[in-house]
Design a protein around this motif. Structure first.
Motif, mmCIF file in Angstrom:
data_model
loop_
_atom_site.group_PDB
_atom_site.id
_atom_site.type_symbol
_atom_site.label_atom_id
_atom_site.label_comp_id
_atom_site.label_asym_id
_atom_site.label_seq_id
_atom_site.Cartn_x
_atom_site.Cartn_y
_atom_site.Cartn_z
ATOM 1 N N ASP A 97 1.212 -1.352 -0.236
ATOM 2 C CA ASP A 97 0.084 0.315 -0.173
ATOM 3 C C ASP A 97 1.143 1.513 0.038
ATOM 4 O OD1 ASP A 97 -2.146 1.161 -0.261
ATOM 5 O OD2 ASP A 97 -2.220 1.366 2.129
ATOM 6 N N TYR A 98 2.164 0.984 0.692
ATOM 7 C CA TYR A 98 2.619 2.503 0.938
ATOM 8 C C TYR A 98 3.467 2.585 -0.533
ATOM 9 C CZ TYR A 98 6.071 5.150 3.480
ATOM 10 O OH TYR A 98 6.742 6.373 4.199
ATOM 11 N N MET A 99 4.333 2.059 -0.660
ATOM 12 C CA MET A 99 4.500 2.069 -2.199
ATOM 13 C C MET A 99 3.395 2.557 -4.031
ATOM 14 S SD MET A 99 7.338 -0.736 -3.972
ATOM 15 C CE MET A 99 6.190 -1.569 -4.729
ATOM 16 N N GLY A 100 2.821 1.188 -3.325
ATOM 17 C CA GLY A 100 1.442 2.103 -3.922
ATOM 18 C C GLY A 100 0.926 3.046 -4.539
ATOM 19 N N TYR A 103 5.098 5.156 -5.537
ATOM 20 C CA TYR A 103 5.946 4.536 -6.549
ATOM 21 C C TYR A 103 6.962 5.019 -7.253
ATOM 22 C CZ TYR A 103 3.637 7.179 -10.187
ATOM 23 O OH TYR A 103 2.784 7.706 -11.723
ATOM 24 N N ARG A 104 6.911 6.911 -6.928
ATOM 25 C CA ARG A 104 9.008 7.378 -7.446
ATOM 26 C C ARG A 104 9.145 7.393 -6.128
ATOM 27 N NH1 ARG A 104 6.251 11.396 -12.007
ATOM 28 N NH2 ARG A 104 5.152 9.700 -12.955
ATOM 29 N N GLN A 105 9.150 7.527 -4.796
ATOM 30 C CA GLN A 105 10.171 7.801 -3.660
ATOM 31 C C GLN A 105 10.375 6.594 -3.406
ATOM 32 O OE1 GLN A 105 9.603 10.846 -2.777
ATOM 33 N NE2 GLN A 105 7.648 11.372 -4.510
ATOM 34 N N PRO A 106 12.571 6.591 -3.113
ATOM 35 C CA PRO A 106 13.176 5.896 -2.339
ATOM 36 C C PRO A 106 12.513 5.153 -1.517
ATOM 37 C CG PRO A 106 13.804 7.701 -2.461
ATOM 38 C CD PRO A 106 13.355 8.189 -3.322
ATOM 39 N N LEU A 107 12.310 5.851 -0.099
ATOM 40 C CA LEU A 107 11.625 5.102 1.007
ATOM 41 C C LEU A 107 11.392 4.032 1.447
ATOM 42 C CD1 LEU A 107 12.340 5.123 4.361
ATOM 43 C CD2 LEU A 107 10.040 6.891 4.492
ATOM 44 N N PRO A 108 9.446 4.397 0.387
ATOM 45 C CA PRO A 108 8.388 3.524 0.514
ATOM 46 C C PRO A 108 8.902 2.151 -0.611
ATOM 47 C CG PRO A 108 7.667 5.416 -0.241
ATOM 48 C CD PRO A 108 9.384 5.438 -0.070
ATOM 49 N N VAL A 109 9.975 2.593 -1.873
ATOM 50 C CA VAL A 109 10.490 0.951 -2.732
ATOM 51 C C VAL A 109 11.666 0.340 -1.745
ATOM 52 C CG1 VAL A 109 11.475 0.333 -5.135
ATOM 53 C CG2 VAL A 109 10.257 2.612 -4.801
ATOM 54 N N ALA A 110 12.222 1.415 -0.654
ATOM 55 C CA ALA A 110 13.780 0.379 -0.028
ATOM 56 C C ALA A 110 12.417 -0.466 1.271
ATOM 57 C CB ALA A 110 14.350 1.620 0.843
ATOM 58 N N MET A 111 11.295 0.039 1.908
ATOM 59 C CA MET A 111 10.897 -0.631 2.427
ATOM 60 C C MET A 111 10.365 -1.467 2.310
ATOM 61 S SD MET A 111 11.154 0.670 5.708
ATOM 62 C CE MET A 111 12.554 1.589 5.508
ATOM 63 N N TYR A 112 9.592 -1.407 1.397
ATOM 64 C CA TYR A 112 9.216 -2.758 0.726
ATOM 65 C C TYR A 112 10.332 -3.636 0.894
ATOM 66 C CZ TYR A 112 6.465 -6.042 -3.109
ATOM 67 O OH TYR A 112 5.828 -6.246 -3.468
ATOM 68 N N PRO B 31 -0.365 3.259 5.895
ATOM 69 C CA PRO B 31 0.740 4.215 5.900
ATOM 70 C C PRO B 31 0.826 5.049 5.552
ATOM 71 C CG PRO B 31 -0.146 3.244 3.763
ATOM 72 C CD PRO B 31 -1.233 2.708 4.823
ATOM 73 N N PRO B 32 2.506 5.508 6.139
ATOM 74 C CA PRO B 32 2.133 7.403 6.162
ATOM 75 C C PRO B 32 2.425 8.116 4.948
ATOM 76 C CG PRO B 32 4.496 6.192 6.520
ATOM 77 C CD PRO B 32 3.374 4.714 6.119
ATOM 78 N N ALA B 33 1.429 8.908 5.596
ATOM 79 C CA ALA B 33 0.961 9.773 4.251
ATOM 80 C C ALA B 33 2.344 10.253 3.683
ATOM 81 C CB ALA B 33 -0.112 11.347 5.657
ATOM 82 N N ALA B 39 7.675 10.498 8.926
ATOM 83 C CA ALA B 39 6.853 10.011 8.803
ATOM 84 C C ALA B 39 6.851 8.292 9.255
ATOM 85 C CB ALA B 39 5.779 10.466 7.783
ATOM 86 N N LEU B 40 7.450 8.020 8.598
ATOM 87 C CA LEU B 40 7.686 6.532 8.964
ATOM 88 C C LEU B 40 7.337 6.008 10.536
ATOM 89 C CD1 LEU B 40 7.354 3.581 7.194
ATOM 90 C CD2 LEU B 40 10.122 4.027 7.482
ATOM 91 N N LEU B 41 8.259 6.260 10.974
ATOM 92 C CA LEU B 41 8.447 6.739 12.812
ATOM 93 C C LEU B 41 7.427 6.463 13.429
ATOM 94 C CD1 LEU B 41 11.512 7.939 12.968
ATOM 95 C CD2 LEU B 41 11.883 5.891 13.298
ATOM 96 N N ARG B 42 6.268 7.735 12.438
ATOM 97 C CA ARG B 42 5.136 7.918 13.701
ATOM 98 C C ARG B 42 4.304 6.405 14.018
ATOM 99 N NH1 ARG B 42 5.960 13.268 12.018
ATOM 100 N NH2 ARG B 42 4.843 13.073 10.281
#
Lengths: 197, 197, 197, 197
Positions: A97-100, A103-112, B31-33, B39-42
Motif C-alpha cells: 500500500d505504501y509503495m503503491g 511509487y516514485r519515492q525511494p523510502l517506500p520502495v526501500a521499505m518494500y 501507511p504514513p501520509a 512520517a514512517l517513525l510515527r
C-alpha cells in the motif's frame, strides 16, 4: 503430554493466513474518486504494486507448500520459525500500500525491499530447520541445499534493492520483478521435466 | 438428534477465526501520509503494537491447539466457552489499534491489558471444562492443573497491568512482553526435552 | 457428469464465510480518536452492537452446522438455498455498523431487524429442503419440523421488531436479545439431557 | 523431488481465497452517514452492486469446484492458470465498489465488464489445461468442450459490455444479470435431470 502438531494443521493454518494476506491487499485499492480515465490512471501504480505482491505471495505460497510437505516433525523451533515467516509475510499488504501510493519515492520502495529481505531470511531460517531433519538423507539434503542457495541469492538481491532505491527506484523494481520471474519460470521447467509440483 | 460436533470441526472453525484475527490487524496499519523517515517513525508504535499482538495471538493459537486436541467430547458448554474465548480474542485488533495510536496514554494501554485479562479468563474457563472431562485420569488432570496455574498467574499479571498503566505505561508494556516471553521460551524447553509440541 | 459436491465441502466453504463474517465485524470498530473515557464510552454502543451480532452469528453457525450435518444429498437447490442464507448473513456486518453508530434511531434498528428476518427466512427455506429429504423418516421429519416452528417463531419476532423500532428502539433490542437467549439457553438444556451437540 | 500438490490442497486454498473475496466485499458497504431513508437509498446502488458480485462469485465458486474436481494432475501450468484466475477474481471487490459508487457512469461499468471478461478468459485458459488432461477420454472431452463453448460465449458478452457501457450503462447491466441468470438457471435444470451437482 499432548501430541505433536501434525504437518497438516501447520499447513492448513499457514495456508489460511496466506490466503487472507493475498486477498485483503485488494481492500487497500481504493476506487478513484472520479469516474474519469485520469482518475483511474492515478490508481494504476497501486494496481501494479498489488499485482507484484500477488505474484510474490503466490510464489511464496507454492514454495512454502513444498517446504512444509517435506517436514518430518513439527518441533517448537520449526513452529516458531514458521510464525516468524508468517509475521514478515503479513506486513506485505502494508508495504504494498505504501509503495503503491508513493511509487516514485525511494523510502517506500526501500521499505518494500526490506520487507522482502526479511521474508527471504525467514524462509532461509525455516529451511535450515528442515535441512537439519534430513541430515541422514544425502539426496534430500543436497536438494534442500540447492534451493537454499537460490533463496540466499534472491535474499541478497532484495537486500541490494534497499540502498539501490536511493540511486533509482527503477533498479529496485527491476530486482523485484526479476526475482519473481526467476522463481516463476524454473518452476515450469522443473514441472516439464516431471520432477516436481 | 443430530450427531455431536467433532473436535476437528471445532478446531477448523477456531483456527479460521484466529487466522483472520492475526491477519486483519495488519489492515489497521495505515501507511504514513508522507514518504519521509519522520512520517514512517510515527507509524513505529503501531507496528510494535502489531508485533506484540501477533506474538500474543500466535501463542494463544498454539495453546488453543493443544487444548482442543485433548478434548474428549464437544459439549454445548465447551462450545460456548470456546466462542467466549474467540469473542475476547476478536477484540484484540481493536485494542491493538487503539494502543498503537495512543501508546503513551494510560487508558488505551489499560484497555489492552483488560482485553488480555478477559482472554486469559476465557482460557481458564475453557480449560476448567477440559479438566472436568479428565477427572478419572490422574496424570492428565495434574498436567492440565499445572498449565492452569500458569494461565491463572499470567491472567493476574494482565489484571495488574490495568491499574499499573496509570502509574506508568512502561510497567504494563513490561508485563505484556514478559508474559509473552514466558509462554514463548518454556515451549522451547519442553520441546527440547521431547515432551510436547 | 462431474460428481456431486460433498457435504464436507459445502460445510467447509460455509464455515469459512461465517468465520470471516464474524471476524471482519471487528474491523468496523474504530478506536476512539481521543484516549479519554468519554471518547471510549461513545464507542460503547458499537461494541454492544458487535457483541449482539457475534452472538447471533455464533448461534447461526451452530445451527447451520447441525443442519448441514443432516444433509443427505447436496442438490443444486440446496446449494443455492445455502448461498442465499450466506448472502443475508454477509450483510450482518453492514447493519451492525449502521446500528452501532445510530443506536437510538429507528431506521438503523429496523434495518437490523429486517436483515435478521431475511436470515431467519433463509434458514427456513434451507430447512424445508432438508425436510423434503427426510419424507420417509418420520422421527427425523418430526424433529426438523419442531425446529422449524421455533425458527418460524423467531423469524416472526424479528419481523415484528421492524415496525416496533418506530414505537421504541428498546422493544426491538429486547427482541434481538431475547431470541438470542432463547437459542442460547435450550442448547444447554438439550446438551444436559445428552440429546444433541 | 517433493511430491505433487494434491487436488485437495489446490481446492482448499482456492476456496479460502474465494470465501474471503465474497465476504470482504461487504466491508466496502459503508453505512449511510444519516439515519434517514434518503441517505439509505443512496447506498442502494452499492448494495445492488454487491448482490450482483455475490451472485457472480458464487457461480464462479460452484463452477471452479466442478472444474478442480475433475483435475487429474496438478501441474505447474495448471497451478499458475488457477492463480491467474484467482488474481482476476480478487479484483472483483475493487470494481464492485467503483461501480456501486458511480453506477450511472460508463467508465466504472466498463471496468466491471472488463474485469469479468478477464475472469472468463482465465476460466477458459484453466479449462483448456483440463481438456488436455482428458484427450484420451472422448466422453469427458466432449463434456468439457461444451462447457467451454458456454464459457466463451459469456466471455464475449462480457467483452461486449465494455463498449456498450458508453452507449448505455443499462445494456451492460442487462448483460451482467443475464449471464448470471444463464449460469444460475441451467444448473437447476441439470440437477433436476439428476446429471450433476
Amino acid at each position: 503430554m499432548p501430541g505433536e502438531m501434525t504437518t497438516n494443521r501447520l499447513e492448513a493454518f499457514s495456508d489460511g493466513v496466506i490466503a487472507i494476506i493475498v486477498t485483503i491487499m485488494v481492500l487497500e485499492l481504493r476506487p478513484p474518486a472520479q469516474p474519469t480515465v485520469p482518475a483511474l490512471l492515478r490508481v494504476a501504480p497501486s494496481l501494479l504494486s498489488y499485482l507484484l505482491s500477488f505474484l510474490v505471495v503466490a510464489i511464496m505460497w507454492v514454495n512454502h507448500h513444498h517446504m512444509i510437505h517435506s517436514v518430518r516433525r513439527v518441533t517448537a523451533r520449526l513452529l516458531w520459525m514458521n510464525l516468524n515467516l508468517l509475521f514478515w509475510m503479513s506486513l506485505i499488504p502494508f508495504v504494498t500500500d505504501y509503495m503503491g501510493k508513493n511509487y516514485r519515492q525511494p523510502l517506500p520502495v526501500a521499505m518494500y525491499g526490506l520487507n522482502l529481505t526479511f521474508c527471504a531470511a525467514a524462509f532461509y531460517l525455516l529451511r535450515t530447520e528442515l535441512v537439519c531433519q534430513y541430515q541422514d538423507d544425502a539426496e534430500r539434503s543436497t536438494y534442500h541445499a540447492s534451493i537454499q542457495r537460490k533463496n540466499l541469492f534472491s535474499g541478497l538481491l532484495y537486500l541490494a534493492s534497499v540502498p539501490l532505491a536511493y540511486v533509482s527506484v527503477s533498479l529496485s523494481y527491476m530486482i523485484f520483478f526479476s526475482v519473481a520471474a526467476a522463481y516463476f519460470l524454473p518452476e515450469k521447467k522443473l514441472a516439464a521435466s516431471g520432477e516436481r509440483m
